[in-house]
Design a protein around this motif. Structure first.
Motif, PDB file in Angstrom:
ATOM      1  N   ILE A   1       0.832  -1.210   0.000  1.00  0.00           N
ATOM      2  CA  ILE A   1       0.000   0.000   0.000  1.00  0.00           C
ATOM      3  C   ILE A   1       0.862   1.254   0.000  1.00  0.00           C
ATOM      4  O   ILE A   1       0.542   2.238  -0.669  1.00  0.00           O
ATOM      5  N   MET A   2       1.986   1.240   0.714  1.00  0.00           N
ATOM      6  CA  MET A   2       2.852   2.427   0.769  1.00  0.00           C
ATOM      7  C   MET A   2       3.492   2.741  -0.581  1.00  0.00           C
ATOM      8  O   MET A   2       3.947   3.858  -0.799  1.00  0.00           O
ATOM      9  N   LYS A   3       3.504   1.792  -1.498  1.00  0.00           N
ATOM     10  CA  LYS A   3       4.022   2.058  -2.834  1.00  0.00           C
ATOM     11  C   LYS A   3       3.072   2.933  -3.657  1.00  0.00           C
ATOM     12  O   LYS A   3       3.448   3.465  -4.682  1.00  0.00           O
ATOM     13  N   THR A   4       1.842   3.091  -3.184  1.00  0.00           N
ATOM     14  CA  THR A   4       0.841   3.905  -3.866  1.00  0.00           C
ATOM     15  C   THR A   4       1.126   5.388  -3.614  1.00  0.00           C
ATOM     16  O   THR A   4       1.297   5.809  -2.472  1.00  0.00           O
ATOM     17  N   VAL A   5       1.158   6.169  -4.677  1.00  0.00           N
ATOM     18  CA  VAL A   5       1.496   7.593  -4.594  1.00  0.00           C
ATOM     19  C   VAL A   5       0.483   8.376  -3.761  1.00  0.00           C
ATOM     20  O   VAL A   5       0.854   9.307  -3.045  1.00  0.00           O
ATOM     21  N   ASP A   6      -0.772   8.009  -3.832  1.00  0.00           N
ATOM     22  CA  ASP A   6      -1.841   8.763  -3.168  1.00  0.00           C
ATOM     23  C   ASP A   6      -1.984   8.455  -1.677  1.00  0.00           C
ATOM     24  O   ASP A   6      -2.892   8.963  -1.027  1.00  0.00           O
ATOM     25  N   VAL A   7      -1.108   7.626  -1.117  1.00  0.00           N
ATOM     26  CA  VAL A   7      -1.199   7.257   0.293  1.00  0.00           C
ATOM     27  C   VAL A   7      -0.215   8.097   1.094  1.00  0.00           C
ATOM     28  O   VAL A   7       0.981   8.102   0.837  1.00  0.00           O
ATOM     29  N   ASP A   8      -0.746   8.851   2.075  1.00  0.00           N
ATOM     30  CA  ASP A   8       0.080   9.653   2.976  1.00  0.00           C
ATOM     31  C   ASP A   8       0.647   8.799   4.105  1.00  0.00           C
ATOM     32  O   ASP A   8       1.790   8.954   4.511  1.00  0.00           O
ATOM     33  N   PHE A   9      -0.181   7.913   4.643  1.00  0.00           N
ATOM     34  CA  PHE A   9       0.226   7.101   5.784  1.00  0.00           C
ATOM     35  C   PHE A   9      -0.422   5.727   5.700  1.00  0.00           C
ATOM     36  O   PHE A   9      -1.587   5.595   5.312  1.00  0.00           O
ATOM     37  N   CYS A  10       0.339   4.731   6.054  1.00  0.00           N
ATOM     38  CA  CYS A  10      -0.195   3.378   6.171  1.00  0.00           C
ATOM     39  C   CYS A  10       0.606   2.671   7.256  1.00  0.00           C
ATOM     40  O   CYS A  10       1.838   2.622   7.188  1.00  0.00           O
ATOM     41  N   GLY A  11      -0.064   2.157   8.247  1.00  0.00           N
ATOM     42  CA  GLY A  11       0.601   1.437   9.321  1.00  0.00           C
ATOM     43  C   GLY A  11      -0.368   0.488   9.987  1.00  0.00           C
ATOM     44  O   GLY A  11      -1.573   0.537   9.765  1.00  0.00           O
ATOM     45  N   TYR A  12       0.187  -0.392  10.798  1.00  0.00           N
ATOM     46  CA  TYR A  12      -0.668  -1.334  11.495  1.00  0.00           C
ATOM     47  C   TYR A  12      -0.124  -1.597  12.890  1.00  0.00           C
ATOM     48  O   TYR A  12       1.050  -1.367  13.165  1.00  0.00           O
TER      49      TYR A  12
ATOM     50  N   PHE B   1      -5.338  -1.702  11.120  1.00  0.00           N
ATOM     51  CA  PHE B   1      -4.612  -1.290   9.921  1.00  0.00           C
ATOM     52  C   PHE B   1      -5.128   0.079   9.486  1.00  0.00           C
ATOM     53  O   PHE B   1      -6.291   0.217   9.128  1.00  0.00           O
ATOM     54  N   ARG B   2      -4.279   1.095   9.554  1.00  0.00           N
ATOM     55  CA  ARG B   2      -4.692   2.480   9.287  1.00  0.00           C
ATOM     56  C   ARG B   2      -4.161   2.946   7.940  1.00  0.00           C
ATOM     57  O   ARG B   2      -2.990   2.778   7.632  1.00  0.00           O
ATOM     58  N   ILE B   3      -5.042   3.560   7.158  1.00  0.00           N
ATOM     59  CA  ILE B   3      -4.674   4.134   5.862  1.00  0.00           C
ATOM     60  C   ILE B   3      -5.182   5.566   5.807  1.00  0.00           C
ATOM     61  O   ILE B   3      -6.337   5.840   6.141  1.00  0.00           O
ATOM     62  N   GLN B   4      -4.305   6.469   5.379  1.00  0.00           N
ATOM     63  CA  GLN B   4      -4.675   7.864   5.174  1.00  0.00           C
ATOM     64  C   GLN B   4      -4.225   8.253   3.766  1.00  0.00           C
ATOM     65  O   GLN B   4      -3.066   8.089   3.411  1.00  0.00           O
ATOM     66  N   THR B   5      -5.176   8.767   2.986  1.00  0.00           N
ATOM     67  CA  THR B   5      -4.885   9.110   1.595  1.00  0.00           C
ATOM     68  C   THR B   5      -4.979  10.614   1.377  1.00  0.00           C
ATOM     69  O   THR B   5      -5.472  11.354   2.222  1.00  0.00           O
ATOM     70  N   ARG B   6      -4.535  11.036   0.207  1.00  0.00           N
ATOM     71  CA  ARG B   6      -4.658  12.449  -0.177  1.00  0.00           C
ATOM     72  C   ARG B   6      -5.484  12.524  -1.461  1.00  0.00           C
ATOM     73  O   ARG B   6      -5.674  11.536  -2.155  1.00  0.00           O
TER      74      ARG B   6
END
Length: 114
Positions: free
Chosen positions: A43-54, A66-71
């Protein structure tokens, strides 16, 4: 809470009141670091993702927060879905490559030595 005989959901989506769709925590049941770390990487390889962690809530529990924050107004479900699909493709490639090498090895073992 799932009663006896009821199936517990594998994935839950937790979102704060008033939060946008780009900032979501997913709860993955019956999973551990194996899926958590590899999925986070994909998921972190995705350009539109600001944060991803678990996080693993507790060693005795088998669930991941599992937290995802996008722009850019992109819903967090999109990179999750894409990450799961990409991870499936990578795993399938590894499995196919491994099986091909095992088959090659077995063929060489069956051939008489010169």
């Amino acid at each position: 809470m799932a009663g006896e005989g009821e199936k517990k959901p594998v994935l839950e989506m937790v979102q704060a009141d008033g939060a946008d769709e780009g900032c979501v925590t997913f709860v993955l049941h019956d999973e551990d670091h194996t899926l958590g770390n590899s999925l986070r990487y994909m998921i972190m390889k995705t350009v539109d993702v600001d944060f991803c962690g678990y996080t693993i809530t507790h060693p005795s529990e088998s669930k991941i927060n599992f937290r995802i924050q996008t722009r850019g107004g992109i819903p967090a479900t999109e990179p999750l879905r894409r990450g799961l699909n990409d991870l499936t493709d990578v795993c399938q490639h590894v499995l196919n490559t491994f099986q091909a090498r095992v088959d090659e090895f077995k063929e060489r073992q069956e051939q008489p030595m010169e």
